[in-house]
Design a protein around this motif. Structure first.
Motif, PDB file in Angstrom:
ATOM      1  N   ARG A 118     122.880 -31.695 172.889  1.00 56.43           N
ATOM      2  CA  ARG A 118     122.559 -30.676 173.890  1.00 56.43           C
ATOM      3  C   ARG A 118     123.596 -30.677 174.997  1.00 56.43           C
ATOM      4  NH1 ARG A 118     117.147 -31.179 175.568  1.00 56.43           N
ATOM      5  NH2 ARG A 118     116.799 -31.978 173.476  1.00 56.43           N
ATOM      6  N   LEU A 119     123.599 -29.581 175.748  1.00 55.85           N
ATOM      7  CA  LEU A 119     124.401 -29.480 176.968  1.00 55.85           C
ATOM      8  C   LEU A 119     123.835 -28.345 177.797  1.00 55.85           C
ATOM      9  CD1 LEU A 119     126.404 -26.733 176.684  1.00 55.85           C
ATOM     10  CD2 LEU A 119     127.636 -28.263 175.156  1.00 55.85           C
TER      11      LEU A 119
ATOM     12  N   ASN B 201     129.315 -15.548 167.636  1.00 61.00           N
ATOM     13  CA  ASN B 201     127.945 -15.531 167.129  1.00 61.00           C
ATOM     14  C   ASN B 201     126.989 -15.820 168.275  1.00 61.00           C
ATOM     15  OD1 ASN B 201     128.713 -15.054 164.464  1.00 61.00           O
ATOM     16  ND2 ASN B 201     129.012 -17.235 164.082  1.00 61.00           N
ATOM     17  N   LYS B 202     125.988 -14.972 168.446  1.00 64.11           N
ATOM     18  CA  LYS B 202     125.018 -15.177 169.515  1.00 64.11           C
ATOM     19  C   LYS B 202     124.147 -16.382 169.188  1.00 64.11           C
ATOM     20  CE  LYS B 202     121.332 -12.917 172.135  1.00 64.11           C
ATOM     21  NZ  LYS B 202     120.529 -11.685 172.323  1.00 64.11           N
ATOM     22  N   ILE B 203     124.078 -17.337 170.131  1.00 60.74           N
ATOM     23  CA  ILE B 203     123.292 -18.548 169.889  1.00 60.74           C
ATOM     24  C   ILE B 203     122.140 -18.697 170.883  1.00 60.74           C
ATOM     25  CG2 ILE B 203     125.210 -19.780 168.834  1.00 60.74           C
ATOM     26  CD1 ILE B 203     125.570 -21.269 171.508  1.00 60.74           C
ATOM     27  N   GLY B 204     122.021 -17.779 171.844  1.00 58.03           N
ATOM     28  CA  GLY B 204     120.925 -17.860 172.793  1.00 58.03           C
ATOM     29  C   GLY B 204     121.063 -16.822 173.870  1.00 58.03           C
TER      30      GLY B 204
ATOM     31  N   THR C  38     121.612 -18.558 186.054  1.00 56.83           N
ATOM     32  CA  THR C  38     123.030 -18.703 185.709  1.00 56.83           C
ATOM     33  C   THR C  38     123.282 -20.013 184.982  1.00 56.83           C
ATOM     34  OG1 THR C  38     123.460 -19.610 187.911  1.00 56.83           O
ATOM     35  CG2 THR C  38     123.864 -17.243 187.595  1.00 56.83           C
ATOM     36  N   SER C  39     122.281 -20.488 184.265  1.00 60.52           N
ATOM     37  CA  SER C  39     122.473 -21.675 183.438  1.00 60.52           C
ATOM     38  C   SER C  39     121.448 -21.681 182.320  1.00 60.52           C
ATOM     39  CB  SER C  39     122.362 -22.957 184.266  1.00 60.52           C
ATOM     40  OG  SER C  39     121.038 -23.128 184.733  1.00 60.52           O
ATOM     41  N   LYS C  40     121.779 -22.411 181.256  1.00 59.41           N
ATOM     42  CA  LYS C  40     120.897 -22.505 180.101  1.00 59.41           C
ATOM     43  C   LYS C  40     121.210 -23.811 179.380  1.00 59.41           C
ATOM     44  CE  LYS C  40     118.380 -20.933 176.496  1.00 59.41           C
ATOM     45  NZ  LYS C  40     116.976 -20.487 176.529  1.00 59.41           N
ATOM     46  N   THR C  41     120.162 -24.561 179.023  1.00 61.12           N
ATOM     47  CA  THR C  41     120.341 -25.770 178.238  1.00 61.12           C
ATOM     48  C   THR C  41     120.314 -25.411 176.760  1.00 61.12           C
ATOM     49  OG1 THR C  41     119.350 -27.174 179.938  1.00 61.12           O
ATOM     50  CG2 THR C  41     119.428 -28.050 177.699  1.00 61.12           C
ATOM     51  N   LEU C  42     121.386 -25.714 176.079  1.00 53.76           N
ATOM     52  CA  LEU C  42     121.506 -25.450 174.649  1.00 53.76           C
ATOM     53  C   LEU C  42     121.149 -26.727 173.898  1.00 53.76           C
ATOM     54  CD1 LEU C  42     124.911 -23.522 174.684  1.00 53.76           C
ATOM     55  CD2 LEU C  42     122.598 -22.568 174.760  1.00 53.76           C
ATOM     56  N   THR C  43     120.234 -26.600 172.953  1.00 55.52           N
ATOM     57  CA  THR C  43     119.782 -27.754 172.188  1.00 55.52           C
ATOM     58  C   THR C  43     120.080 -27.560 170.707  1.00 55.52           C
ATOM     59  OG1 THR C  43     117.566 -26.789 171.945  1.00 55.52           O
ATOM     60  CG2 THR C  43     117.937 -28.230 173.852  1.00 55.52           C
ATOM     61  N   GLY C  44     119.850 -28.592 169.934  1.00 59.81           N
ATOM     62  CA  GLY C  44     120.074 -28.523 168.497  1.00 59.81           C
ATOM     63  C   GLY C  44     121.526 -28.519 168.105  1.00 59.81           C
ATOM     64  N   LEU C  45     122.393 -29.044 168.975  1.00 58.40           N
ATOM     65  CA  LEU C  45     123.819 -29.071 168.698  1.00 58.40           C
ATOM     66  C   LEU C  45     124.182 -30.301 167.870  1.00 58.40           C
ATOM     67  CD1 LEU C  45     125.132 -28.073 172.243  1.00 58.40           C
ATOM     68  CD2 LEU C  45     124.452 -26.570 170.354  1.00 58.40           C
ATOM     69  N   ALA C  46     125.360 -30.252 167.292  1.00 55.39           N
ATOM     70  CA  ALA C  46     125.841 -31.381 166.491  1.00 55.39           C
ATOM     71  C   ALA C  46     126.610 -32.343 167.386  1.00 55.39           C
ATOM     72  CB  ALA C  46     126.725 -30.880 165.363  1.00 55.39           C
TER      73      ALA C  46
ATOM     74  N   CYS D 214     130.266 -26.740 181.628  1.00 58.69           N
ATOM     75  CA  CYS D 214     129.242 -27.514 180.934  1.00 58.69           C
ATOM     76  C   CYS D 214     128.919 -28.770 181.730  1.00 58.69           C
ATOM     77  CB  CYS D 214     129.708 -27.890 179.530  1.00 58.69           C
ATOM     78  SG  CYS D 214     129.924 -26.470 178.440  1.00 58.69           S
ATOM     79  N   SER D 215     127.648 -29.147 181.722  1.00 54.12           N
ATOM     80  CA  SER D 215     127.201 -30.368 182.377  1.00 54.12           C
ATOM     81  C   SER D 215     126.073 -30.970 181.551  1.00 54.12           C
ATOM     82  CB  SER D 215     126.729 -30.075 183.810  1.00 54.12           C
ATOM     83  OG  SER D 215     125.630 -29.176 183.792  1.00 54.12           O
ATOM     84  N   ASP D 216     125.654 -32.174 181.967  1.00 52.18           N
ATOM     85  CA  ASP D 216     124.564 -32.862 181.262  1.00 52.18           C
ATOM     86  C   ASP D 216     124.801 -32.853 179.755  1.00 52.18           C
ATOM     87  OD1 ASP D 216     123.244 -33.264 183.719  1.00 52.18           O
ATOM     88  OD2 ASP D 216     122.311 -31.282 183.587  1.00 52.18           O
ATOM     89  N   ILE D 217     126.006 -33.171 179.381  1.00 52.66           N
ATOM     90  CA  ILE D 217     126.372 -33.134 177.961  1.00 52.66           C
ATOM     91  C   ILE D 217     125.812 -34.362 177.254  1.00 52.66           C
ATOM     92  CG2 ILE D 217     128.294 -33.113 176.327  1.00 52.66           C
ATOM     93  CD1 ILE D 217     129.954 -31.687 178.465  1.00 52.66           C
ATOM     94  N   GLY D 218     125.088 -34.108 176.186  1.00 51.94           N
ATOM     95  CA  GLY D 218     124.539 -35.183 175.384  1.00 51.94           C
ATOM     96  C   GLY D 218     125.017 -35.102 173.957  1.00 51.94           C
TER      97      GLY D 218
END
Length: 676
Positions: free
Chosen positions: A178-179, A202-205, A212-220, A171-175
């Protein structure tokens, strides 16, 4: 027996050119062979329907064992795809065994109904041919005979090779919300089409196969996510899950909680429900949700408005509830006032849980429980240690052995279900489902009342993955063994009637498909994501509990041949040919595992929901009454519930030691619940 032998149509011309220069492992070019020109046993050549190719088609005689045999030749050994063009104008499936040179390579291949006898469909199976002459035979396995068979075509095999396991994620760019998740690329013989991203199963995206990367948003904020990656090719083959990475989002810069909600009021108290209203909270950004709680245990989350009807309450029981507000940063307000009330009296039919007591301690992920025929003791499995125990009614436990060849998946695999043969007094057989090196297996061992011995594989080829392995075993009133299998995080397998995954299977005690199965193979029902609980009611009907993905968990009444919808449906939907559940829950309230039935009431153990659900069956109908919940948040993750023979009691186990619970080994317990 009636045999009709005709030299295969244009054999020399048909075979010589397509096979010229064929090398080891090279696919055959597409070549058609007409059924009317093959060897026919107990069938006739007909032309009374439209849409066939060649000069006619084979109408199988309606008997088990009727067949059509094609003779083909290959210049050298190699794989090929055999595609059978068929029509089936009835409602009954007409399964056939496909053999090559006398060996069945695809047992009981399903040939389901087409719209009518003039509508043709195709069924493809991968085979391996030897150099030279080969005999490919399609043999009916039921008294219905085979479908009308027009031709077979040899061509390039369909892709069955799964991509390799993706590399270690990071993981990188952790906010705060999002990450960016990155991973090592997977490889595939054809090409990776996509990567599916999972959080605790659970599939989340998903991400394209060339990334080989994906930014995941809407995280807590300030939340740890347990992430894995699965590669998928265009044919739907999926890789094993990648190694795990745990990534924690940053704490929110917003540290101001909402104000406490206004006065909480109750109204309309029934035996299972209460109406609640409260005053709105305010926040410097925005209130995103209200949690209805008992102390700190959340009973319901409300995302819109300041009122709700709280359902699923236990009858004739006291409750004290409050409400807190939350914002997007996860800040929680002070609670509202607390309201106290007692639900109304219980209906007498079926009884309710009246007491619970600790029966046994010191367990680590006690997964499966099955009673011996004498009703004095049960066998209990531990998932990750592969141990099997004898547990008596008094709570005395003794290890009787381990199951060999079992492995973990660092998720939901390992030693899972157990079942005792109804004829145990004479054969001493017991059955287990466990994860092994190549996949999940159903195996048989001998148990003499003291020690496990022997080991025989009855069924393998059930795909495994980190999550979604199913695993429950149960003997039905018919004496056959019922097996629940997950779709191994490959959703399309649930709809494939020739796959063992995403199914409830029905088999004999020697490992064969049970007679009368709807598709002539092991499959009893299909369209399941991760079926868990299995229990038979007083009418011999099979009920099943099933994990949903992110929306709805299910309680299903299982019927042979029925499609329960996954991955098209999660919960109820209006899709022709798919069977809706009898009850559903939000996944935060259930995530069900085992089920048991006492006095026409279904009890369902819930993991994430941390409660025991009571679901009454409405008499002998196919509907259920209002569910109600017991022990909410009291004992943690509840895994398996089993009826005690000869008593209105249940055994109820926890699995707080699993990777979702995080408790220390030996922390799990088994409780005794009395129904009155």
């Amino acid at each position: 027996m009636h045999l009709r032998r005709v030299l295969p149509y244009g054999l020399a011309a048909a075979l010589a050119l397509p096979l010229a220069g064929l090398s080891q492992g090279t696919a055959l070019a597409a070549t058609d062979y007409q059924a009317e020109d093959a060897l026919i046993s107990q069938g006739t050549v007909a032309s009374n329907h439209t849409g066939f190719t060649g000069t006619g088609f084979v109408d199988y005689t309606n008997v088990r064992g009727s067949y059509v045999e094609f003779t083909v030749s290959a210049a050298s050994a190699g794989p090929a795809s055999v595609t059978l063009r068929y029509a089936n104008g009835t409602t009954a499936d007409r399964p056939m065994d496909l053999s090559v040179n006398g060996t069945v390579v695809a047992p009981a291949v399903s040939f389901p109904a087409t719209a009518d006898w003039n509508t043709w469909a195709a069924k493809s199976v991968n085979v391996t041919l030897k150099a030279g002459s080969n005999k490919i035979r399609a043999t009916a396995t039921t008294a219905n005979g085979g479908p009308n068979l027009d031709r077979v075509s040899l061509g390039t095999p369909t892709d069955t090779q799964a991509p390799t396991r993706p590399g270690q994620p990071s993981c990188s760019d952790i906010g705060e919300d999002r990450l960016t998740l990155s991973w090592g690329a997977s490889t595939d013989d054809v090409g990776v089409a996509a990567y599916d991203l999972y959080e605790h199963g659970n599939k989340i995206g998903e991400a394209p196969g060339d990334t080989t990367s994906k930014t995941l948003t809407g995280l807590a904020p300030n939340t740890t996510y347990d992430l894995t990656v699965i590669a998928r090719d265009a044919s739907g083959n999926t890789s094993p899950a990648s190694p795990v990475v745990d990534c924690t989002t940053k704490p929110s810069s917003d540290t101001t909680p909402p104000t406490a909600p206004g006065t909480l009021h109750t109204a309309g108290v029934t035996s299972n429900t209460v109406d609640l209203t409260w005053g709105a909270s305010t926040d410097d950004h925005a209130v995103t949700a209200y949690d209805v709680r008992s102390d700190t245990t959340v009973y319901k989350t409300v995302t819109s408005g300041t009122s709700t009807t709280l359902t699923g309450l236990a009858c004739d029981s006291p409750y004290s509830l409050n409400v807190v507000a939350r914002d997007a940063a996860g800040n929680v307000s002070a609670p509202s006032n607390t309201v106290s009330f007692t639900t109304k009296a219980c209906a007498t039919d079926g009884g309710v849980p009246s007491s619970i007591a600790t029966l046994s301690t010191g367990w680590t992920i006690a997964w499966g429980t099955y009673w011996m025929p004498d009703g004095q003791s049960a066998l209990v499995t531990e998932r990750d240690d592969f141990r099997v125990w004898k547990l008596t009614k008094s709570g005395t436990r003794t290890q009787v052995g381990t199951v060999p060849n079992a492995v973990t998946t660092n998720g939901e695999g390992g030693l899972l279900g157990v079942a005792v043969d109804p004829k145990w007094e004479t054969d001493h057989y017991v059955y287990f489902m466990h994860t092994a090196a190549e996949g999940n297996r159903v195996v048989r061992m001998t148990y003499d009342g003291t020690t496990l011995s022997g080991y025989k594989v009855l069924l393998q080829g059930i795909k495994k993955n980190r999550y979604h392995n199913g695993g429950r075993l149960a003997f039905g009133p018919d004496g056959y063994l019922y097996v629940s299998t997950g779709e191994a995080q490959q959703p399309d397998l649930a709809q494939d009637k020739n796959s063992l995954n995403g199914k409830i299977l029905r088999m004999t005690t020697d490992g064969k498909p049970a007679p009368g199965n709807p598709f002539g193979n092991y499959v009893y029902s299909y369209g399941h994501r991760n079926p868990q609980g299995l229990a038979f009611d007083r009418n011999g009907r099979l009920w099943e509990a099933e994990f949903g993905n992110s929306s709805k968990d299910e309680l299903n009444l299982i019927k042979p041949g029925a499609d329960y919808g996954w991955p098209t449906c999660e919960g109820s939907c209006n899709v022709a040919g798919m069977t809706n559940p009898k009850a559903t829950w939000n996944v935060s309230e259930a995530s069900p595992s085992g089920i048991a039935i006492v006095r026409n009431v279904i009890y369902m153990a819930s993991l994430r929901g941390e409660r025991l659900w009571r679901i009454p069956v409405n008499g002998d109908t196919e509907s259920v009454g209002t569910p109600s919940a017991y022990y909410v948040g009291t004992y943690g993750r509840l895994r398996t519930v089993t009826k005690v023979p000869g008593a209105d009691q249940l055994w109820l186990s926890t699995t707080n030691c699993d990777n979702n619970g995080g408790a220390a080994d030996g922390s799990d317990k088994i409780f005794k619940v009395t129904i009155s």
